[in-house]
Design a protein around this motif. Sequence first.
Motif, PDB file in Angstrom:
ATOM      1  N   LEU A 160       0.757  -1.401  -0.062  1.00 34.68           N
ATOM      2  CA  LEU A 160       0.063  -0.203   0.005  1.00 34.68           C
ATOM      3  C   LEU A 160       0.726   1.370   0.048  1.00 34.68           C
ATOM      4  O   LEU A 160       0.455   2.503  -0.481  1.00 34.68           O
ATOM      5  N   ASN A 161       1.966   1.145   0.730  1.00 29.60           N
ATOM      6  CA  ASN A 161       2.917   2.592   0.754  1.00 29.60           C
ATOM      7  C   ASN A 161       3.527   2.576  -0.537  1.00 29.60           C
ATOM      8  O   ASN A 161       3.612   3.610  -1.035  1.00 29.60           O
ATOM      9  N   LEU A 162       3.731   1.687  -1.415  1.00 26.25           N
ATOM     10  CA  LEU A 162       4.260   1.554  -2.747  1.00 26.25           C
ATOM     11  C   LEU A 162       3.073   2.469  -3.695  1.00 26.25           C
ATOM     12  O   LEU A 162       3.256   2.958  -4.423  1.00 26.25           O
ATOM     13  N   GLU A 163       1.968   1.903  -3.450  1.00 28.53           N
ATOM     14  CA  GLU A 163       0.875   2.256  -4.293  1.00 28.53           C
ATOM     15  C   GLU A 163       0.716   3.872  -4.062  1.00 28.53           C
ATOM     16  O   GLU A 163       0.320   4.423  -4.936  1.00 28.53           O
ATOM     17  N   GLY A 171      -2.557   8.598  -8.912  1.00 33.00           N
ATOM     18  CA  GLY A 171      -4.169   8.107  -8.431  1.00 33.00           C
ATOM     19  C   GLY A 171      -4.306   6.669  -8.958  1.00 33.00           C
ATOM     20  O   GLY A 171      -3.158   5.810  -8.966  1.00 33.00           O
ATOM     21  N   ASP A 172      -5.454   6.481  -8.988  1.00 32.65           N
ATOM     22  CA  ASP A 172      -5.928   4.903  -9.276  1.00 32.65           C
ATOM     23  C   ASP A 172      -5.231   3.835  -8.356  1.00 32.65           C
ATOM     24  O   ASP A 172      -4.608   2.875  -9.025  1.00 32.65           O
ATOM     25  N   ARG A 173      -4.997   4.146  -7.202  1.00 33.05           N
ATOM     26  CA  ARG A 173      -4.264   3.337  -6.303  1.00 33.05           C
ATOM     27  C   ARG A 173      -5.334   2.140  -5.865  1.00 33.05           C
ATOM     28  O   ARG A 173      -6.439   2.368  -5.745  1.00 33.05           O
ATOM     29  N   MET A 174      -4.759   1.000  -5.390  1.00 33.23           N
ATOM     30  CA  MET A 174      -5.464  -0.038  -4.911  1.00 33.23           C
ATOM     31  C   MET A 174      -5.852   0.307  -3.508  1.00 33.23           C
ATOM     32  O   MET A 174      -5.145   0.562  -2.931  1.00 33.23           O
ATOM     33  N   SER A 195      -0.969  -3.876 -11.645  1.00 31.31           N
ATOM     34  CA  SER A 195      -0.183  -2.714 -11.017  1.00 31.31           C
ATOM     35  C   SER A 195       1.297  -3.329 -11.004  1.00 31.31           C
ATOM     36  O   SER A 195       1.619  -4.306 -10.596  1.00 31.31           O
ATOM     37  N   LEU A 196       2.184  -2.301 -11.172  1.00 26.87           N
ATOM     38  CA  LEU A 196       3.609  -2.512 -11.275  1.00 26.87           C
ATOM     39  C   LEU A 196       4.184  -1.069 -10.945  1.00 26.87           C
ATOM     40  O   LEU A 196       3.729  -0.038 -11.263  1.00 26.87           O
TER      41      LEU A 196
END
Length: 151
Positions: free
Chosen positions: A19-22, A27-30, A74-75
């Motif tokens: 989550l920190n990486l996201e 935008g469009d984060r998990m 996601s990457l």
Amino acid sequence: MSVSPRVRRARSADLDGILNLERLFPGDRMSRAALRRFLQNERAAIWVAVWRGGLVAALVMLTRQGSRWARIYSLVVDPVVRGRGLGLRLVRTAEREARRRGCIGMSLEVRTDNGPARALYTRLGYLEAAALPAYYDDNAPGVRLRKRFMG
């Protein structure tokens, strides 16, 4: 980087780190709930890169029942370690797993303004399959890329 980051399958304890990486995305984060579901879903596969005790990259790959195409959902690679081949390692790991699962190719979406990601995918043989106007939360355009596996 003295010691190369280690790539491994993600586990439940990695949730906060992913989550920190996201948060590095514009935008469009998990969400936490979505990521928790992916961690428990056999159709999803998540890999992380660990370096100096923390997560520095993550890739989420999804497969759907009835589809022969896998999808990189996601990457994300921390700017501290960008340019060191982690994205390449993670994508190749996902491609191997997709092949093992019987998929014929990989699909993904990327922002058109994300030059480094687009260069990585071009280098790996991904081709533009569709333009995606106003695709992202902030109305930024995207592009769908696909790679059909050979043999």
